[in-house]
Design an enzyme around this catalytic site. Structure first.
Site, short mmCIF file in Angstrom:
data_model
loop_
_atom_site.label_atom_id
_atom_site.label_comp_id
_atom_site.label_asym_id
_atom_site.label_seq_id
_atom_site.Cartn_x
_atom_site.Cartn_y
_atom_site.Cartn_z
N TYR A 127 -48.40 11.63 80.33
CA TYR A 127 -48.93 12.95 79.96
C TYR A 127 -50.11 13.30 80.86
CZ TYR A 127 -50.23 16.68 76.57
OH TYR A 127 -50.54 17.87 75.95
N SER A 164 -54.21 20.44 79.56
CA SER A 164 -54.73 19.76 78.36
C SER A 164 -56.12 19.21 78.72
CB SER A 164 -53.81 18.59 78.03
OG SER A 164 -54.39 17.73 77.07
N1 LIG Z 1 -51.49 20.47 70.22
C1 LIG Z 1 -52.39 19.93 71.01
O1 LIG Z 1 -53.31 19.23 70.55
C2 LIG Z 1 -52.36 20.18 72.50
C3 LIG Z 1 -53.44 19.74 73.26
C4 LIG Z 1 -53.43 19.94 74.63
C5 LIG Z 1 -52.37 20.58 75.22
N2 LIG Z 1 -51.32 21.00 74.45
C6 LIG Z 1 -50.21 21.66 75.14
O2 LIG Z 1 -49.94 22.90 74.52
C7 LIG Z 1 -48.58 23.26 74.76
C8 LIG Z 1 -47.94 23.72 73.47
O3 LIG Z 1 -47.85 22.62 72.58
P1 LIG Z 1 -48.04 22.74 70.99
O4 LIG Z 1 -49.21 21.93 70.65
O5 LIG Z 1 -47.96 24.14 70.55
O6 LIG Z 1 -46.76 21.89 70.52
P2 LIG Z 1 -45.49 22.26 69.62
O7 LIG Z 1 -44.66 21.02 69.59
O8 LIG Z 1 -45.91 22.86 68.32
O9 LIG Z 1 -44.75 23.39 70.50
C9 LIG Z 1 -44.14 23.08 71.72
C10 LIG Z 1 -42.90 23.94 71.89
O10 LIG Z 1 -42.31 23.61 73.15
C11 LIG Z 1 -40.89 23.54 72.95
N3 LIG Z 1 -40.25 22.69 73.97
C12 LIG Z 1 -40.22 21.33 74.05
N4 LIG Z 1 -39.48 20.94 75.09
C13 LIG Z 1 -39.01 22.07 75.68
C14 LIG Z 1 -38.19 22.32 76.81
N5 LIG Z 1 -37.66 21.29 77.53
N6 LIG Z 1 -37.93 23.60 77.15
C15 LIG Z 1 -38.44 24.63 76.42
N7 LIG Z 1 -39.20 24.46 75.32
C16 LIG Z 1 -39.50 23.19 74.97
C17 LIG Z 1 -40.72 22.95 71.55
O11 LIG Z 1 -39.42 23.21 71.03
C18 LIG Z 1 -41.84 23.67 70.80
O12 LIG Z 1 -41.40 24.87 70.23
C19 LIG Z 1 -47.93 22.01 75.39
O13 LIG Z 1 -47.85 22.18 76.79
C20 LIG Z 1 -48.90 20.91 75.06
O14 LIG Z 1 -48.84 19.85 75.98
C21 LIG Z 1 -51.29 20.81 73.11
#
Ligand SMILES: NC(=O)c1ccc[n+]([C@@H]2O[C@H](COP(=O)([O-])OP(=O)(O)OC[C@H]3O[C@@H](n4cnc5c(N)ncnc54)[C@H](O)[C@@H]3O)[C@@H](O)[C@H]2O)c1
Length: 271
Positions: free
Chosen positions: A153, A140
């Site tokens: 985080y 991130s």
């Molecule tokens: N959205 C943002 O702004 C952002 C920014 C930086 C990093 N990220 C990272 O991107 C990645 C994806 O996140 P996103 O934004 O698509 O969020 P999201 O919540 O839309 O998707 C995350 C997915 O991970 C799954 N998940 C959660 N816990 C789990 C577990 N224990 N085992 C397996 N699956 C699990 C959830 O069910 C969900 O489908 C994450 O690692 C997040 O930290 C997101």
């Protein structure tokens, strides 16, 4: 990896957001897909809508070490090879160091750090055996700078970055056929804030609205940037204009970014 057609790609957290968009884009580029999530409904929707030539779904909790190792072996057996693992599954927590519970801290570390570490280690032998492998670990912008109320985080995402950068160099030094990339998304409009845990004094509604206002990039655009980064073998894949801005701030100011972020946070996070 110069092209994706017929490559076997594994995506964790594929039931929503960035993972779902990656599944769709990788399918369009001809990948055979192994998709996993804890959310069975979301996972099924992704698999049905991605239009892949071959797709299999696996219920997997990435915080379960033994389950990940069994999953890696199962995917290798089902597909005969594994070329790409995208350790994408993740969760968020908004709580100060003083306020967060041990349970919430552990929840974030188990999924966001250990999920990535186990996913990498479990799939690595299969990626090496493929002769053309790539590990993509999702950190991130909070793996680049510290932010108030994001200590857990931050700890997980900084750890992902260090782990991944070390692995990339190991693969190079050892001459292994595995590329390694660390992804640093800025704000992406996904479900992450809705699914986040909050400290008990947090105004959850205001936090979520604040996230929606700041998140400037769609999951589809994020997936495009990540896939481009994979094909260019980038070690650090920055996603979104805010990620480039934060990276520049960090390089230009070093530790002096902190008072700026604290001032911004006082206005926007202490609501
Ligand atoms: N959205 C943002 O702004 C952002 C920014 C930086 C990093 N990220 C990272 O991107 C990645 C994806 O996140 P996103 O934004 O698509 O969020 P999201 O919540 O839309 O998707 C995350 C997915 O991970 C799954 N998940 C959660 N816990 C789990 C577990 N224990 N085992 C397996 N699956 C699990 C959830 O069910 C969900 O489908 C994450 O690692 C997040 O930290 C997101």
């Amino acid at each position: 990896m110069k092209e994706l057609n017929n490559k076997v790609a594994v995506v964790t957290g594929a039931g929503s957001g960035i993972g779902r968009a990656l599944a769709k884009l990788l399918a369009a580029r001809g990948c055979r897909l192994a998709l996993s999530d804890v959310n069975e409904v979301g996972l099924k929707e992704t698999a049905e809508s991605c239009g892949a030539k071959e797709v299999r779904t696996y219920l997997l909790d990435v915080s379960d070490r033994d389950a990940i190792y069994a999953h890696a072996d199962q995917v290798a057996k089902d597909f005969g090879q594994v070329n790409l693992i995208i350790n994408n599954a993740g969760v968020a927590l908004s709580a100060s160091v003083r306020e967060m519970t041990d349970d919430d801290f552990k929840w974030v570390m188990d999924i966001d750090f250990w999920g990535v570490a186990h996913g990498t280690r479990a799939f690595l032998p299969h990626l090496i055996a493929s002769g053309d492998g790539h590990v993509v670990n999702v950190s991130s912008v909070f793996g680049l700078i510290g932010v108030p109320k994001q200590s857990a985080y931050n700890a997980a995402k900084f750890a992902v970055r260090g782990f991944t950068e070390a692995l990339r160099q190991e693969m190079q030094v050892e001459g292994q056929p595995v590329a390694v990339s660390c992804v640093h998304p800025g704000g992406i409009r996904t479900n992450i804030a809705n699914a986040a845990r909050m400290g008990k004094s947090e105004n959850a509604d205001a936090q979520r609205k604040g996230f929606d206002k700041l998140a400037m990039t769609t999951p589809e655009k994020a997936a495009e940037t990540i896939v481009k980064g994979i094909l260019r073998d980038e070690s650090r894949i920055l996603v979104g204009p805010d990620a480039w801005g934060i990276d520049a701030l960090n390089r230009l100011l070093g530790a002096a970014y902190q008072p700026l972020v604290a001032r911004f946070s006082r206005k926007n996070l202490y609501v």
